[in-house]
Structure formats: structure tokens, C-alpha cells
Design an enzyme around this catalytic site. Structure first.
Site: not given
Ligand code: 5GP
Length: 192
Positions: A116-117, A120, A148, A169-170, A176
Site C-alpha cells: 500500500e502507498d 490514512d 498517517k 495530504f502528501v 497523486d
Molecule cells: P484511507 O482509506 O486509509 O483513508 O485512504 C487510503 C487511500 O486514500 C490511499 O490508498 C490513497 O489512495 C488515498 N490517500 C490517503 N491519504 C493520502 C495522501 O495524503 N495523499 C494522497 N495522494 N493520497 C492519499
């Protein structure tokens, strides 16, 4: 962001000068990324010794990390990819996840490692873990480049984490905003 990096990125055409005011400070630089990805590769190599793990990249954000990480793992590997889209705004996930591209390979009795990238809220990953566990892998673990701090709504068991970062946010290194900046070689904050 520091001026040298900004100038270099503009000169390479990675982004146009009029869009750069939204880019903030560098959160993880190139050298730090390279070093940590190497350490993760070494740990995975050791932990999966004698096995043939199947790496599952979550598109699109994980493609740069996965490509670098895979070359730091000294084991026979197989690869597959999944694309998910979560409903929500450009910068916030809603937790409702839709599979846009499913896996090609069968997970039964495989040692599966999700790449995973960024985690959040953790909602996307929770969904993926539930979905992939139902496919009967022998083992299922997660390697997330970024987590995060303090935002996950449920306890997630992340075996490998690259960096814990502040809740900003990065973009960059695969990440992207509206499909831009994925090819920045470092990770920096982005402000609307
Ligand atoms: P979560 O479900 O954990 O809230 O969000 C995960 C997904 O949201 C990540 O796989 C990514 O695609 C997107 N995402 C969450 N935070 C960021 C961020 O800071 N930057 C970017 N570019 N994408 C994010």
C-alpha cells in the site's frame, strides 16, 4: 519545498511553475526513501525465507514503491495488482470502496503481502484485508510505505511500515492529486 528541488522539478517539466504554490515541504526525501525501502526489502527477505510470496500492489499509488521494494527483496516473487476506488472527495476517503480491477491470480494457500502507498483512515485497507482474507491465503500481511499518525479509526495490523507521517495530504513517489505529481522522486505535502 526547498528552492533547488522546485527548480529541478520545474526544469524537468514534472510540474508547471503556476501549480507549484500548492506544494509544501518535503516530508521524505529521495535518500531517506531509498534507505528505508532497502531496509524493508531486507526484513521481508528474512521473514519470507524459503517462501515464494505474492506481492499485491494497490493501484495506482503503490506502483513506484512496489517497483523499488521488489528489487530489494532477494526471493522468488510473484506479482498481482488490484485497483480500488473509494468514494469521497479528492483528499478524503469515505470508506465505501469499489474494486475497479480485481486480481488475476488465485490466493489459495499463498503467502500474500499487500503493498500500500498510504494508510490514512485505514478504511480502504480494512476493506481490502477482509476481501482478500475471504480468498483463503496461507498468510496475509501488509507493507505500507506511509501511515498517517493518529487517524486510523480501527486497529490495523501492519507488519511493515515505511514511515509514520503527520496527518497532512502528501504527493509524490506514486501518490497523486488529480493524477498529478506521481513521478516526483520524493514525498512532499500539498495544500489546496
Ligand atoms: P484511507 O482509506 O486509509 O483513508 O485512504 C487510503 C487511500 O486514500 C490511499 O490508498 C490513497 O489512495 C488515498 N490517500 C490517503 N491519504 C493520502 C495522501 O495524503 N495523499 C494522497 N495522494 N493520497 C492519499
Amino acid at each position: 519545498m526547498d528552492q533547488d528541488r522546485l527548480d529541478l522539478a520545474v526544469s524537468k517539466g514534472i510540474f508547471s511553475p503556476d501549480g507549484v504554490q500548492n506544494l509544501g515541504r518535503v516530508i521524505v526525501d529521495e535518500e531517506t526513501l531509498r534507505k528505508r525501502v532497502g531496509e524493508l526489502g531486507t526484513a521481508i527477505t528474512k521473514d519470507y525465507s524459503g517462501k515464494r510470496p505474492l506481492l499485491i500492489g494497490v493501484l495506482k499509488g503503490a506502483f513506484v514503491f512496489m517497483s523499488d521494494l521488489a528489487r530489494e527483496i532477494q526471493l522468488p516473487l510473484e506479482f498481482d495488482f488490484m485497483a480500488v476506488s473509494s468514494y469521497g472527495s479528492a483528499t478524503k476517503t469515505s470508506g465505501v470502496v469499489r474494486i475497479v480491477k480485481d486480481l488475476d491470480l488465485d490466493l489459495t494457500q499463498r503467502d500474500v503481502l499487500i503493498i500500500e502507498d498510504i494508510v490514512d483512515s485505514g478504511l480502504t485497507l480494512s476493506y481490502l484485508l477482509r476481501n482478500l482474507l475471504a480468498r483463503n491465503p496461507k498468510s496475509l500481511e501488509v507493507c505500507a510505505l506511509l501511515v498517517k499518525e493518529g487517524l486510523q479509526r480501527s486497529e490495523l495490523d501492519l507488519k511493515y511500515v515505511g514511515f509514520r507521517i503527520p496527518p497532512e495530504f502528501v504527493v509524490g513517489y506514486g501518490l497523486d492529486i488529480d493524477e498529478n505529481y506521481r513521478n516526483l522522486p520524493y514525498i512532499c505535502s500539498y495544500k489546496d
